[in-house]
Motif scaffolding. Structure first.
Motif, PDB file in Angstrom:
ATOM      1  N   LYS A   1     112.460  32.979  72.571  1.00 20.14           N
ATOM      2  CA  LYS A   1     111.290  32.408  73.226  1.00 20.14           C
ATOM      3  C   LYS A   1     110.899  31.061  72.641  1.00 20.14           C
ATOM      4  CE  LYS A   1     109.689  34.405  76.052  1.00 20.14           C
ATOM      5  NZ  LYS A   1     110.085  34.543  77.466  1.00 20.14           N
ATOM      6  N   ARG A   2     111.193  30.844  71.364  1.00 19.82           N
ATOM      7  CA  ARG A   2     110.919  29.549  70.746  1.00 19.82           C
ATOM      8  C   ARG A   2     111.663  29.468  69.417  1.00 19.82           C
ATOM      9  NH1 ARG A   2     104.594  30.100  68.600  1.00 19.82           N
ATOM     10  NH2 ARG A   2     104.982  31.848  67.202  1.00 19.82           N
ATOM     11  N   VAL A   3     111.739  28.276  68.884  1.00 17.80           N
ATOM     12  CA  VAL A   3     112.398  28.020  67.604  1.00 17.80           C
ATOM     13  C   VAL A   3     111.444  27.226  66.729  1.00 17.80           C
ATOM     14  CG1 VAL A   3     114.270  26.741  66.488  1.00 17.80           C
ATOM     15  CG2 VAL A   3     114.742  28.125  68.521  1.00 17.80           C
ATOM     16  N   VAL A   4     111.339  27.609  65.462  1.00 21.88           N
ATOM     17  CA  VAL A   4     110.464  26.918  64.510  1.00 21.88           C
ATOM     18  C   VAL A   4     111.252  26.656  63.229  1.00 21.88           C
ATOM     19  CG1 VAL A   4     108.372  27.974  65.449  1.00 21.88           C
ATOM     20  CG2 VAL A   4     109.570  29.079  63.556  1.00 21.88           C
ATOM     21  N   PRO A   5     110.795  25.726  62.385  1.00 26.23           N
ATOM     22  CA  PRO A   5     111.536  25.425  61.151  1.00 26.23           C
ATOM     23  C   PRO A   5     111.432  26.535  60.123  1.00 26.23           C
ATOM     24  CG  PRO A   5     109.534  24.104  61.283  1.00 26.23           C
ATOM     25  CD  PRO A   5     109.659  24.807  62.587  1.00 26.23           C
ATOM     26  N   ARG A   6     112.497  26.675  59.345  1.00 24.99           N
ATOM     27  CA  ARG A   6     112.520  27.563  58.184  1.00 24.99           C
ATOM     28  C   ARG A   6     112.616  26.667  56.962  1.00 24.99           C
ATOM     29  NH1 ARG A   6     117.274  30.306  56.082  1.00 24.99           N
ATOM     30  NH2 ARG A   6     118.346  29.741  58.005  1.00 24.99           N
ATOM     31  N   GLN A   7     111.659  26.756  56.076  1.00 22.44           N
ATOM     32  CA  GLN A   7     111.592  25.816  54.957  1.00 22.44           C
ATOM     33  C   GLN A   7     112.844  25.899  54.100  1.00 22.44           C
ATOM     34  OE1 GLN A   7     107.966  25.888  52.748  1.00 22.44           O
ATOM     35  NE2 GLN A   7     108.530  24.175  51.453  1.00 22.44           N
ATOM     36  N   ASN A   8     113.460  24.741  53.891  1.00 22.85           N
ATOM     37  CA  ASN A   8     114.635  24.629  53.038  1.00 22.85           C
ATOM     38  C   ASN A   8     114.631  23.222  52.454  1.00 22.85           C
ATOM     39  OD1 ASN A   8     117.168  24.389  51.856  1.00 22.85           O
ATOM     40  ND2 ASN A   8     118.205  25.554  53.456  1.00 22.85           N
ATOM     41  N   GLU A   9     114.107  23.084  51.256  1.00 19.18           N
ATOM     42  CA  GLU A   9     113.935  21.765  50.657  1.00 19.18           C
ATOM     43  C   GLU A   9     115.262  21.045  50.440  1.00 19.18           C
ATOM     44  OE1 GLU A   9     111.146  20.127  50.149  1.00 19.18           O
ATOM     45  OE2 GLU A   9     109.999  21.787  50.999  1.00 19.18           O
ATOM     46  N   GLN A  10     116.360  21.793  50.372  1.00 14.43           N
ATOM     47  CA  GLN A  10     117.661  21.172  50.151  1.00 14.43           C
ATOM     48  C   GLN A  10     118.229  20.526  51.407  1.00 14.43           C
ATOM     49  OE1 GLN A  10     118.874  20.955  47.000  1.00 14.43           O
ATOM     50  NE2 GLN A  10     116.887  21.895  46.548  1.00 14.43           N
ATOM     51  N   ILE A  11     117.724  20.908  52.574  1.00 18.83           N
ATOM     52  CA  ILE A  11     118.303  20.397  53.818  1.00 18.83           C
ATOM     53  C   ILE A  11     117.245  19.729  54.690  1.00 18.83           C
ATOM     54  CG2 ILE A  11     119.582  20.988  55.918  1.00 18.83           C
ATOM     55  CD1 ILE A  11     120.872  23.276  54.390  1.00 18.83           C
ATOM     56  N   ASN A  12     116.367  20.512  55.295  1.00 22.88           N
ATOM     57  CA  ASN A  12     115.435  19.970  56.288  1.00 22.88           C
ATOM     58  C   ASN A  12     113.975  20.017  55.849  1.00 22.88           C
ATOM     59  OD1 ASN A  12     116.168  22.879  56.780  1.00 22.88           O
ATOM     60  ND2 ASN A  12     114.398  22.769  58.133  1.00 22.88           N
ATOM     61  N   GLU A  13     113.730  20.281  54.568  1.00 26.96           N
ATOM     62  CA  GLU A  13     112.351  20.430  54.064  1.00 26.96           C
ATOM     63  C   GLU A  13     111.624  21.463  54.934  1.00 26.96           C
ATOM     64  OE1 GLU A  13     110.645  16.527  52.460  1.00 26.96           O
ATOM     65  OE2 GLU A  13     112.059  15.839  53.979  1.00 26.96           O
ATOM     66  N   THR A  14     110.571  21.038  55.613  1.00 26.94           N
ATOM     67  CA  THR A  14     109.846  21.971  56.474  1.00 26.94           C
ATOM     68  C   THR A  14     109.790  21.470  57.913  1.00 26.94           C
ATOM     69  OG1 THR A  14     107.783  23.263  56.637  1.00 26.94           O
ATOM     70  CG2 THR A  14     107.573  20.942  56.060  1.00 26.94           C
ATOM     71  N   TRP A  15     110.719  20.549  58.256  1.00 24.44           N
ATOM     72  CA  TRP A  15     110.735  19.948  59.590  1.00 24.44           C
ATOM     73  C   TRP A  15     112.013  20.329  60.338  1.00 24.44           C
ATOM     74  CZ3 TRP A  15     106.021  18.536  58.997  1.00 24.44           C
ATOM     75  CH2 TRP A  15     105.584  17.856  57.865  1.00 24.44           C
ATOM     76  N   ILE A  16     112.009  20.184  61.652  1.00 27.58           N
ATOM     77  CA  ILE A  16     113.231  20.223  62.455  1.00 27.58           C
ATOM     78  C   ILE A  16     113.110  19.168  63.554  1.00 27.58           C
ATOM     79  CG2 ILE A  16     113.932  22.603  62.041  1.00 27.58           C
ATOM     80  CD1 ILE A  16     112.631  23.369  64.706  1.00 27.58           C
ATOM     81  N   SER A  17     114.242  18.770  64.083  1.00 26.97           N
ATOM     82  CA  SER A  17     114.241  17.793  65.171  1.00 26.97           C
ATOM     83  C   SER A  17     113.885  18.480  66.483  1.00 26.97           C
ATOM     84  CB  SER A  17     115.612  17.130  65.296  1.00 26.97           C
ATOM     85  OG  SER A  17     116.577  18.077  65.734  1.00 26.97           O
ATOM     86  N   ASP A  18     113.447  17.701  67.456  1.00 24.77           N
ATOM     87  CA  ASP A  18     113.148  18.254  68.779  1.00 24.77           C
ATOM     88  C   ASP A  18     114.395  18.855  69.414  1.00 24.77           C
ATOM     89  OD1 ASP A  18     110.601  17.370  68.382  1.00 24.77           O
ATOM     90  OD2 ASP A  18     110.705  15.699  69.797  1.00 24.77           O
ATOM     91  N   ARG A  19     115.558  18.271  69.121  1.00 23.44           N
ATOM     92  CA  ARG A  19     116.812  18.805  69.670  1.00 23.44           C
ATOM     93  C   ARG A  19     117.043  20.226  69.189  1.00 23.44           C
ATOM     94  NH1 ARG A  19     121.557  14.824  68.718  1.00 23.44           N
ATOM     95  NH2 ARG A  19     121.181  15.393  66.529  1.00 23.44           N
ATOM     96  N   ASP A  20     116.791  20.480  67.903  1.00 23.59           N
ATOM     97  CA  ASP A  20     116.962  21.827  67.363  1.00 23.59           C
ATOM     98  C   ASP A  20     115.863  22.766  67.846  1.00 23.59           C
ATOM     99  OD1 ASP A  20     119.192  20.976  65.950  1.00 23.59           O
ATOM    100  OD2 ASP A  20     118.063  20.544  64.128  1.00 23.59           O
ATOM    101  N   ARG A  21     114.677  22.242  68.080  1.00 25.84           N
ATOM    102  CA  ARG A  21     113.541  23.076  68.460  1.00 25.84           C
ATOM    103  C   ARG A  21     113.623  23.557  69.913  1.00 25.84           C
ATOM    104  NH1 ARG A  21     108.438  23.513  66.284  1.00 25.84           N
ATOM    105  NH2 ARG A  21     108.878  21.747  64.894  1.00 25.84           N
ATOM    106  N   PHE A  22     114.029  22.676  70.805  1.00 30.58           N
ATOM    107  CA  PHE A  22     113.931  22.994  72.238  1.00 30.58           C
ATOM    108  C   PHE A  22     115.279  23.263  72.917  1.00 30.58           C
ATOM    109  CE2 PHE A  22     110.151  20.399  71.269  1.00 30.58           C
ATOM    110  CZ  PHE A  22     109.156  21.274  71.674  1.00 30.58           C
ATOM    111  N   SER A  23     116.374  23.176  72.169  1.00 34.49           N
ATOM    112  CA  SER A  23     117.682  23.379  72.800  1.00 34.49           C
ATOM    113  C   SER A  23     117.875  24.801  73.306  1.00 34.49           C
ATOM    114  CB  SER A  23     118.793  23.039  71.805  1.00 34.49           C
ATOM    115  OG  SER A  23     118.793  23.959  70.717  1.00 34.49           O
TER     116      SER A  23
END
Length: 733
Positions: free
Chosen positions: A245-267
């Motif tokens: 139903k939706r995608v949200v970020p999973r905190q990982n300071e080594q890779i994406n911190e606490t953010w994700i791109s719109d492409r990853d969120r809405f794909s």
């Protein structure tokens, strides 16, 4: 900041802190909770919600914990009557104008205001006056608004200023007339804009595609990995009855911190496209018919055997998506080599393969992702960085804001929202020459294969000298080859010159690769000249360019749409059309597959399979399926395993994807990693046909089959521009 250690006391507990550190940071580290709305650990301090008021001994009024620096001997009380009274009063003020929308609000059940109101709010308001109402904003296809709910925490404003680098939202008006709005009613178009949904503490900014489709407490949260770029961001999929139903970020300071791109969120919308393939399909007498899995797999095995008959090395080959899992790439390569063919490739958008035998074990960033903000200098060659790997662009922006010298050598001018030291622009044909000039400026000798450029390279400009000087004096530097460089018709020469430049200036060489798993595909042996773990082959097969130029009798495609995924799209479609037998493993039934394939087997998308992705820093990330497959679709690794059994491939009785991963990891561990490009590469400096910059720049929402079918992403500014053939460049040489 003064690094002196001080001692403070919070609720009678003695804590150590750094002098000048904010009280909120200290209490969070000690797991002492203080309520807050405007504070966010990744953003600057605003101190405008006042929810974090606490009592400090010998101070006559409550102080905001987020903006109060600690001092030696400070005594703080977060739960004293004075602190609780201040926090309750703040909550009462916040609720004066807040609408009672909780039963219909998408944020219900996960709303910070709702949670804190239960602990600090009153059951009955003392205010009977009319509540103010604010007109909603149209921020585009990704973010919906209910601005009456806004509590003016300004997290979204600060995110734009400090993380995205562009202030798409701001405050308008004063006092009770203050509103969060865009300037002259623009939409929010930054490639990280969806993160304002996550940081909004109330229901003012919502996920527009998800809106009204589920409630937070109905869904399961399942961890997975984003497959759309080489970073491999950590994400959670929120799943209701087997459907994402939706995608949200999973905190990982080594890779994406606490953010994700719109492409990853809405794909994820592309998973449920109308052209999903629900059953195996077999072409019978020129007409498609549905089939059982047993019959379809037998037809696939028979077709491959017949096409391979005689000399498989010249008759059959496999094209693999660079976003396919490592397990899928490994099994595909095993199948082809079992049939006698080394014609396996995942480098679908690469045009030049000269010197491939000297390539590193896998193309890597050359450093940890988390180290990028500490760079002192970088040269980025042939990259629309913000669109290729948005979160790496964010890391580079962190370095630039901290004072790093960030330089570009590009085919066009793209908008970067951070300070740039030098921006050198040339045509596609000039890119090797520009690199040769940088190498000359570094005082290094041109390689023999680039001697044709020697006379022209002798003319060095001041901007090239400054770029080289910044790299040479940096303790931490990087020469980074972007995706456009890797798609260049002289990529072999570009890679050689870049490696020589990195060596001459004492910095590292990095690559930005296609898809989510180019590194994993290389390790899996999805290459014509390398086996599993990078083992060199004595009898290399044909590259993707060779297989297109001299069409094969039999083709196997895994997750590939030739007309959209190959550099030579027309040639790829022609090769598929001319093949006697074409087997496709695909989630979708469309395009050239529907027109020319003979057997199409429905496989799961990234959400419907388990597997492993290896990101650009070499990190292996395994994940489980998070959603139920549609129709009769099956994970591709299971389909390949059964196909291997039908073709009598030895030791192909894997029970789990982890068993395949472990077998490959064992093979890879036995080989010594070679992460430096050899100076002996046979790249040539011959003149080649000009390739326009727009042909090398793939729009960010056209990179793979799932993203191309995500409706909301196609409605964004980038999506609309791609449909109309417009790129993000401002100027070309």
């Amino acid at each position: 900041m003064d690094q002196k250690t001080v001692k403070i006391e919070v609720n009678g507990v003695e804590l150590q802190a750094q002098a000048g550190q904010m009280l909120m940071e200290v209490t969070d580290a000690a797991d002492i909770y203080i309520p807050r709305f405007c504070y966010h650990e990744k953003l600057s301090i605003a101190a405008n919600c006042r929810m974090c008021l606490v009592e400090v001994e010998d101070v006559h009024k409550p102080l905001p914990a987020c903006a109060t620096p600690v001092t030696d001997g400070m005594k703080v009380f977060t739960k004293s009557p004075a602190a609780i009274s201040a926090q309750r009063a703040t909550m009462e003020f916040l609720l004066i104008n807040h609408p009672l929308d909780c039963p219909i609000c998408d944020q219900g059940g996960e709303c910070e205001l709702q949670d804190l109101a239960m602990g600090y709010g009153r059951d009955i308001s003392r205010y009977a006056e009319k509540k103010r109402s604010v007109q909603d904003q149209d921020l585009g296809p990704l973010v919906s608004t209910d601005m009456t709910r806004c509590i003016h925490c300004t997290r979204c404003v600060r995110f734009g200023q400090e993380i995205a680098g562009i202030q798409e939202l701001g405050t308008m008006g004063r006092g009770e007339f203050m509103e969060i709005s865009t300037y002259v009613k623009n939409s929010v178009d930054h490639e990280l804009s969806g993160n304002i949904i996550d940081i909004c503490p109330v229901g003012a900014l919502n996920n527009k595609p998800y809106r009204y489709s589920a409630r937070a407490w109905e869904m399961e949260q399942r961890a997975t990995v984003a497959p759309h770029d080489c970073l491999g961001s950590s994400i959670y999929a929120h799943v209701l009855r087997g459907r994402v139903k939706r995608v949200v970020p999973r905190q990982n300071e080594q890779i994406n911190e606490t953010w994700i791109s719109d492409r990853d969120r809405f794909s994820y919308e592309g998973i449920y496209s109308d052209d999903r393939l629900m059953q195996p399909m077999i072409r019978d007498g020129g007409e498609w018919r549905t089939s059982s899995w047993e019959a379809a797999l037998e037809a696939a095995a028979a077709g491959l055997l017949e096409a391979a008959g005689g000399d498989a090395a010249t008759h059959i080959g496999a094209w693999i998506s660079p976003s396919a899992t490592t397990e899928e790439a490994y099994l595909t390569a095993r199948l082809m080599r079992h049939l006698g063919s080394n014609n396996v490739d995942h480098r679908l958008r690469t045009r030049d393969f000269s010197g491939q035998e000297y390539d590193p074990l896998f193309p890597s960033l050359g450093m940890d992702i988390a180290e990028v903000p500490s760079l002192e200098a970088a040269l980025i060659v042939g990259s629309n960085l913000r669109k290729e790997v948005p979160l790496l662009a964010h890391r580079v922006r962190q370095a630039a804001v901290a004072g790093a010298s960030i330089n570009f050598l590009n085919l066009a001018i793209y908008e970067y929202l951070f300070p740039i030291a030098e921006y050198m622009v040339g045509s596609s044909a000039d890119l090797p020459l520009q690199l040769a000039r940088l190498l000359v400026a570094a005082g290094a000798e041109l390689p023999k294969s680039a001697r044709l450029l020697a006379s022209a390279a002798a003319s060095v400009d001041e901007d090239q000298q400054r770029t080289v000087a910044s790299l040479a004096k940096a303790d931490s530097g990087l020469v980074l080859l972007g995706q456009m460089a890797r798609r260049h018709p002289q990529f072999g020469l570009i890679q050689l010159l870049a490696s020589r430049l990195a060596a001459a200036t004492g910095v590292r060489l990095g690559h930005l690769t296609e898809g989510g798993n180019s590194a994993g595909a290389c390790l899996a042996g999805a290459l014509p000249h390398r086996g599993a773990g990078g083992a060199r082959l004595n009898d290399p097969g044909q590259t993707i360019a060779d297989m297109i130029a001299t069409p094969l009798r039999g083709l196997m495609m895994v997750g590939t749409e030739p007309e959209r995924d190959c550099a030579d799209a027309a040639g790829a479609v022609a090769a598929v059309e001319s093949a006697e037998f074409v087997l496709a493993l695909s989630p979708y039934f469309a395009g050239s597959l529907a027109q020319h394939a003979d057997v199409v087997l429905p496989t799961g998308t990234f959400a419907e399979t388990s597997g492993t992705l290896v990101n650009v820093e070499g990190r292996w990330q395994s994940f489980a399926a998070v959603a139920a497959p549609l129709g009769e679709a099956r994970p591709a690794w299971k389909v390949l395993r059964v196909l291997g059994n039908l073709l009598e491939l030895a030791d192909c009785h894997y029970l789990t994807s982890e068993a395949i991963r472990d077998e490959l990891a064992s093979a890879a561990g036995q080989l010594e990693s070679d992460n430096l490009l050899s100076a002996k590469a046979s790249a040539r400096a011959d003149s080649q046909a000009e390739t326009p910059a727009e042909d090398l720049d793939i729009p960010m929402y056209q990179v793979d089959a799932v993203v191309r079918r995500a409706r909301s992403l196609q409605l964004t500014r980038d999506g609309r521009q791609a449909r109309h053939g417009v790129t993000g460049r401002r100027e070309t040489a």
